[in-house]
Design a protein around this motif. Sequence first.
Motif, PDB file in Angstrom:
ATOM      1  N   UNK A  33      -0.711   8.966   1.801  1.00 17.14           N
ATOM      2  CA  UNK A  33       0.181   8.020   2.053  1.00 17.14           C
ATOM      3  C   UNK A  33      -0.537   6.548   2.720  1.00 17.14           C
ATOM      4  N   UNK A  34       0.040   5.544   2.475  1.00 17.51           N
ATOM      5  CA  UNK A  34      -0.455   4.206   2.853  1.00 17.51           C
ATOM      6  C   UNK A  34       0.451   3.199   3.300  1.00 17.51           C
ATOM      7  N   UNK A  42       3.280   3.453   0.216  1.00 11.12           N
ATOM      8  CA  UNK A  42       3.159   4.243  -1.059  1.00 11.12           C
ATOM      9  C   UNK A  42       2.742   5.519  -0.434  1.00 11.12           C
ATOM     10  N   UNK A  43       3.042   6.647  -1.399  1.00 12.21           N
ATOM     11  CA  UNK A  43       2.690   7.885  -1.136  1.00 12.21           C
ATOM     12  C   UNK A  43       2.266   8.625  -2.595  1.00 12.21           C
ATOM     13  N   UNK A  76      -4.525   4.119  -1.160  1.00 19.97           N
ATOM     14  CA  UNK A  76      -4.729   3.257  -0.420  1.00 19.97           C
ATOM     15  C   UNK A  76      -4.298   2.020  -0.962  1.00 19.97           C
ATOM     16  N   UNK A  77      -3.421   1.354  -0.126  1.00 17.26           N
ATOM     17  CA  UNK A  77      -2.737   0.108  -0.678  1.00 17.26           C
ATOM     18  C   UNK A  77      -3.435  -1.196   0.106  1.00 17.26           C
ATOM     19  N   UNK A 320       0.976  -2.028  14.063  1.00 12.91           N
ATOM     20  CA  UNK A 320       2.374  -1.944  14.456  1.00 12.91           C
ATOM     21  C   UNK A 320       2.283  -0.216  14.943  1.00 12.91           C
ATOM     22  N   UNK A 321       3.248   0.182  15.891  1.00 11.94           N
ATOM     23  CA  UNK A 321       3.242   1.589  16.360  1.00 11.94           C
ATOM     24  C   UNK A 321       4.114   2.512  15.571  1.00 11.94           C
ATOM     25  N   UNK A 322       4.257   2.166  14.229  1.00 14.33           N
ATOM     26  CA  UNK A 322       5.215   2.969  13.428  1.00 14.33           C
ATOM     27  C   UNK A 322       4.431   2.987  12.255  1.00 14.33           C
ATOM     28  N   UNK A 323       4.812   4.474  11.473  1.00 13.59           N
ATOM     29  CA  UNK A 323       4.203   4.728  10.367  1.00 13.59           C
ATOM     30  C   UNK A 323       4.732   5.834   9.539  1.00 13.59           C
TER      31      UNK A 323
END
Length: 337
Positions: A33-34, A42-43, A76-77, A320-323
Motif C-alpha cells: 500500500x502506498x 495505491x494497493x 511505491x507511488x 499527514x497523520x492519516x493513512x
Amino acid sequence: MNIPTALLIALLAMPAPTWTVQTSGVTARLRGVSAVNERVAWASGSASTVLRTTDGGNTWQRLTVTGETLDFRDVDAIDPQTAYILSIGNGPASRIYKTTDAGATWTMQFKSDDQKVFLDAMSFWDADHGIVFGDSVDGKLYILLTDNGGRTWTRVPPESLPPALEGEGAFAASGTNIALFGKTHAWIGTGAGAKARVLHTADRGRTWHASDTPLAAGQSSGIFSIAFRDEKHGIVAGGDYRKEQDAVDNLAITNDGGATWKLVKGLSGFRSVVAYVPGTNKPALVALGPSGGDYSLDDGLTWSRLEGPGFDTFSFVPRKSTGWAAGASGALGKLVF
C-alpha cells in the motif's frame, strides 16, 4: 519510570487513533500500500491485484498490469500518476513494473533471468533514485539500484556488501523492509538468518555496513519492518509469522543511526509493519500485524493496543497523520491518528 505530570496530561488528552474500514471489491491478500495524498492511494497483492483510489478510499478501482498471475507484494507511488509494482517469486516471477499514467498502461522494467533471485521489497528516495532488496544468492546479499527512474536496475557488487548469513534475506510481508531518509541514507532489515541484522548505507548504496539487532531470528522470524524518522532515530519490528499472537523480542529502537539497537517491550503480537506518524508534536508510531495493532506516543518506549482489525501493511500520507492499511481477504482500512 516516572512520567512528568504535564507530559502525562498531554498524552492522556490525545485521542486514540481510529479506523474506518473500506471496501476493496477484491478477495486477494493485499501486502502493498502506498498513500500519495489524502485522496489518492495505491494497493497491491496476490492474483496480480492492483488497486487505486482517487476519492479517499470511498471507491477503489482495480487496474490491469499483466495477463499473467503474479503476487504483487509491494507498491511505491511517486505521485498520483506514477507508481512502481514489485512481484515476488523465484526467477522470472520477480519483476518490477512502472506506470506513469495512473495505471492505464504499465512497462516491465525488470524480470529476473536467474532462478535463484527472489525480490522482497523496494523504496524510492525520489522519482529517479530507488532501491530493491532480495534474498541472498549463493551466500551474497542481493540489492538493486536505479538512478534513472527504473529504466535500468543495477546490482550492487557483492564485494561492496557485507557477507550474507546463511539463508539471510527479507520477509516479503509488507513492503517495508527498507527505510530511507534524506537523499542518501537507506536501512534494510533482514530475517531468516541466524541473526536479524540491519544493513545501512549513507551514500545511496555505494558502501554498506551491517549491525546486529537483538530481535529473535530464525527461519520464520526476524525483522519484518524498519522505519527511521531522522538520521539517528529508528525502529525495527517483527517476530515469528507462524506465531501471530506472540511478542517475544520483536521490537527494538536505535538512537545512533542503527549502529546499536535496544529491545523494547509492549507490542501485543507479531507485527509486520511499523511506521512513524507524520505531523505530531511528539514522535508517535503505529505497528500492525494480522492479529491487530499497537501505537506509541513516546517514540516507541511504551505502547497501547490499537483497537480494530489486523492488517499486513500500512502507509501514511506524507506529512499527514492519516493513512491506509491493507491485509488479508482484500481488507483495507483508513487510520486517523
